[in-house]
Write a protein that holds these residues in place. Structure first.
Motif, PDB file in Angstrom:
ATOM      1  N   GLN A  27       0.819  -1.204   0.000  1.00 18.12           N
ATOM      2  CA  GLN A  27       0.000   0.000   0.000  1.00 18.12           C
ATOM      3  C   GLN A  27       0.858   1.262   0.000  1.00 18.12           C
ATOM      4  O   GLN A  27       0.502   2.262  -0.592  1.00 18.12           O
ATOM      5  CB  GLN A  27      -0.937   0.003   1.207  1.00 18.12           C
ATOM      6  N   ARG A  28       1.983   1.230   0.673  1.00 14.41           N
ATOM      7  CA  ARG A  28       2.849   2.415   0.779  1.00 14.41           C
ATOM      8  C   ARG A  28       3.798   2.558  -0.404  1.00 14.41           C
ATOM      9  O   ARG A  28       4.509   3.538  -0.503  1.00 14.41           O
ATOM     10  CB  ARG A  28       3.653   2.353   2.061  1.00 14.41           C
ATOM     11  N   ALA A  29       3.814   1.561  -1.263  1.00 18.65           N
ATOM     12  CA  ALA A  29       4.724   1.598  -2.405  1.00 18.65           C
ATOM     13  C   ALA A  29       4.267   2.653  -3.403  1.00 18.65           C
ATOM     14  O   ALA A  29       3.096   2.730  -3.742  1.00 18.65           O
ATOM     15  CB  ALA A  29       4.774   0.232  -3.075  1.00 18.65           C
ATOM     16  N   GLU A  30       5.185   3.461  -3.832  1.00 20.74           N
ATOM     17  CA  GLU A  30       4.884   4.496  -4.829  1.00 20.74           C
ATOM     18  C   GLU A  30       5.802   4.309  -6.026  1.00 20.74           C
ATOM     19  O   GLU A  30       6.995   4.513  -5.951  1.00 20.74           O
ATOM     20  CB  GLU A  30       5.091   5.890  -4.229  1.00 20.74           C
ATOM     21  N   PHE A  31       5.229   3.840  -7.107  1.00 22.10           N
ATOM     22  CA  PHE A  31       5.954   3.771  -8.362  1.00 22.10           C
ATOM     23  C   PHE A  31       4.984   4.117  -9.473  1.00 22.10           C
ATOM     24  O   PHE A  31       3.771   4.113  -9.291  1.00 22.10           O
ATOM     25  CB  PHE A  31       6.632   2.411  -8.563  1.00 22.10           C
ATOM     26  N   SER A  32       5.510   4.424 -10.632  1.00 23.36           N
ATOM     27  CA  SER A  32       4.710   5.035 -11.697  1.00 23.36           C
ATOM     28  C   SER A  32       3.584   4.148 -12.221  1.00 23.36           C
ATOM     29  O   SER A  32       2.542   4.654 -12.622  1.00 23.36           O
ATOM     30  CB  SER A  32       5.623   5.434 -12.858  1.00 23.36           C
ATOM     31  N   ASP A  33       3.734   2.848 -12.186  1.00 26.68           N
ATOM     32  CA  ASP A  33       2.753   1.962 -12.803  1.00 26.68           C
ATOM     33  C   ASP A  33       1.915   1.190 -11.785  1.00 26.68           C
ATOM     34  O   ASP A  33       1.294   0.187 -12.113  1.00 26.68           O
ATOM     35  CB  ASP A  33       3.490   0.988 -13.720  1.00 26.68           C
ATOM     36  N   LYS A  34       1.863   1.651 -10.545  1.00 28.52           N
ATOM     37  CA  LYS A  34       1.179   0.919  -9.474  1.00 28.52           C
ATOM     38  C   LYS A  34      -0.301   0.687  -9.777  1.00 28.52           C
ATOM     39  O   LYS A  34      -0.798  -0.431  -9.673  1.00 28.52           O
ATOM     40  CB  LYS A  34       1.315   1.659  -8.153  1.00 28.52           C
ATOM     41  N   LEU A  35      -1.021   1.719 -10.146  1.00 27.22           N
ATOM     42  CA  LEU A  35      -2.457   1.586 -10.379  1.00 27.22           C
ATOM     43  C   LEU A  35      -2.751   0.663 -11.557  1.00 27.22           C
ATOM     44  O   LEU A  35      -3.676  -0.150 -11.495  1.00 27.22           O
ATOM     45  CB  LEU A  35      -3.096   2.954 -10.594  1.00 27.22           C
ATOM     46  N   ASN A  36      -1.967   0.775 -12.610  1.00 27.74           N
ATOM     47  CA  ASN A  36      -2.164  -0.099 -13.769  1.00 27.74           C
ATOM     48  C   ASN A  36      -1.881  -1.565 -13.424  1.00 27.74           C
ATOM     49  O   ASN A  36      -2.600  -2.455 -13.876  1.00 27.74           O
ATOM     50  CB  ASN A  36      -1.289   0.333 -14.937  1.00 27.74           C
ATOM     51  N   LEU A  37      -0.845  -1.803 -12.626  1.00 30.75           N
ATOM     52  CA  LEU A  37      -0.512  -3.165 -12.231  1.00 30.75           C
ATOM     53  C   LEU A  37      -1.608  -3.752 -11.352  1.00 30.75           C
ATOM     54  O   LEU A  37      -2.037  -4.892 -11.551  1.00 30.75           O
ATOM     55  CB  LEU A  37       0.833  -3.200 -11.500  1.00 30.75           C
ATOM     56  N   GLU A  38      -2.087  -2.994 -10.375  1.00 34.20           N
ATOM     57  CA  GLU A  38      -3.156  -3.477  -9.502  1.00 34.20           C
ATOM     58  C   GLU A  38      -4.423  -3.785 -10.296  1.00 34.20           C
ATOM     59  O   GLU A  38      -5.068  -4.809 -10.086  1.00 34.20           O
ATOM     60  CB  GLU A  38      -3.467  -2.456  -8.410  1.00 34.20           C
ATOM     61  N   LYS A  39      -4.766  -2.902 -11.219  1.00 32.84           N
ATOM     62  CA  LYS A  39      -5.956  -3.102 -12.048  1.00 32.84           C
ATOM     63  C   LYS A  39      -5.793  -4.348 -12.923  1.00 32.84           C
ATOM     64  O   LYS A  39      -6.723  -5.148 -13.069  1.00 32.84           O
ATOM     65  CB  LYS A  39      -6.196  -1.877 -12.931  1.00 32.84           C
ATOM     66  N   SER A  40      -4.616  -4.525 -13.496  1.00 33.60           N
ATOM     67  CA  SER A  40      -4.351  -5.664 -14.355  1.00 33.60           C
ATOM     68  C   SER A  40      -4.447  -6.984 -13.577  1.00 33.60           C
ATOM     69  O   SER A  40      -5.029  -7.956 -14.065  1.00 33.60           O
ATOM     70  CB  SER A  40      -2.974  -5.514 -14.976  1.00 33.60           C
ATOM     71  N   LEU A  41      -3.892  -7.019 -12.362  1.00 29.19           N
ATOM     72  CA  LEU A  41      -3.939  -8.232 -11.549  1.00 29.19           C
ATOM     73  C   LEU A  41      -5.367  -8.539 -11.098  1.00 29.19           C
ATOM     74  O   LEU A  41      -5.780  -9.701 -11.070  1.00 29.19           O
ATOM     75  CB  LEU A  41      -3.001  -8.109 -10.340  1.00 29.19           C
ATOM     76  N   ARG A  42      -6.129  -7.510 -10.753  1.00 28.26           N
ATOM     77  CA  ARG A  42      -7.528  -7.695 -10.374  1.00 28.26           C
ATOM     78  C   ARG A  42      -8.341  -8.261 -11.546  1.00 28.26           C
ATOM     79  O   ARG A  42      -9.154  -9.179 -11.389  1.00 28.26           O
ATOM     80  CB  ARG A  42      -8.122  -6.363  -9.912  1.00 28.26           C
ATOM     81  N   LYS A  43      -8.099  -7.700 -12.724  1.00 23.74           N
ATOM     82  CA  LYS A  43      -8.803  -8.134 -13.931  1.00 23.74           C
ATOM     83  C   LYS A  43      -8.452  -9.590 -14.254  1.00 23.74           C
ATOM     84  O   LYS A  43      -9.337 -10.382 -14.613  1.00 23.74           O
ATOM     85  CB  LYS A  43      -8.426  -7.224 -15.090  1.00 23.74           C
ATOM     86  N   LEU A  44      -7.181  -9.954 -14.115  1.00 26.71           N
ATOM     87  CA  LEU A  44      -6.747 -11.318 -14.366  1.00 26.71           C
ATOM     88  C   LEU A  44      -7.391 -12.282 -13.378  1.00 26.71           C
ATOM     89  O   LEU A  44      -7.860 -13.357 -13.760  1.00 26.71           O
ATOM     90  CB  LEU A  44      -5.224 -11.418 -14.297  1.00 26.71           C
TER      91      LEU A  44
END
Length: 77
Positions: free
Chosen positions: A51-68
């Protein structure tokens, strides 16, 4: 009831994210998702991006894993 969990293997940067599908005693499949992440940004306890991790693609990665995860469960059911 089928369950889907994510995990990483190794400590090098970047590491691959793997997905595991378990459904009863008969089905236990593991495969790579094709996604990579810095292990410092991954929580091995929760199997998700920290949750505390801040990197440029965090939201896209989370969305992609949820979708998968949803796609795997839909196809399984």
């Amino acid at each position: 009831m089928a369950s889907v969990h994510y995990f990483i293997k190794g400590k090098s940067n970047p590491v691959s994210i793997f997905v595991r599908l378990r459904d009863g005693r008969n089905i236990d499949q593991t495969t790579s998702t094709g996604k990579t992440i810095n292990p410092d940004f991954w929580s091995t306890k929760t199997g998700e991006v920290k949750q505390r991790a801040e990197f440029s693609d965090k939201l896209n990665l989370e969305k992609s894993l949820r979708k998968l995860r949803n796609q795997i469960l839909e196809n399984r059911n």
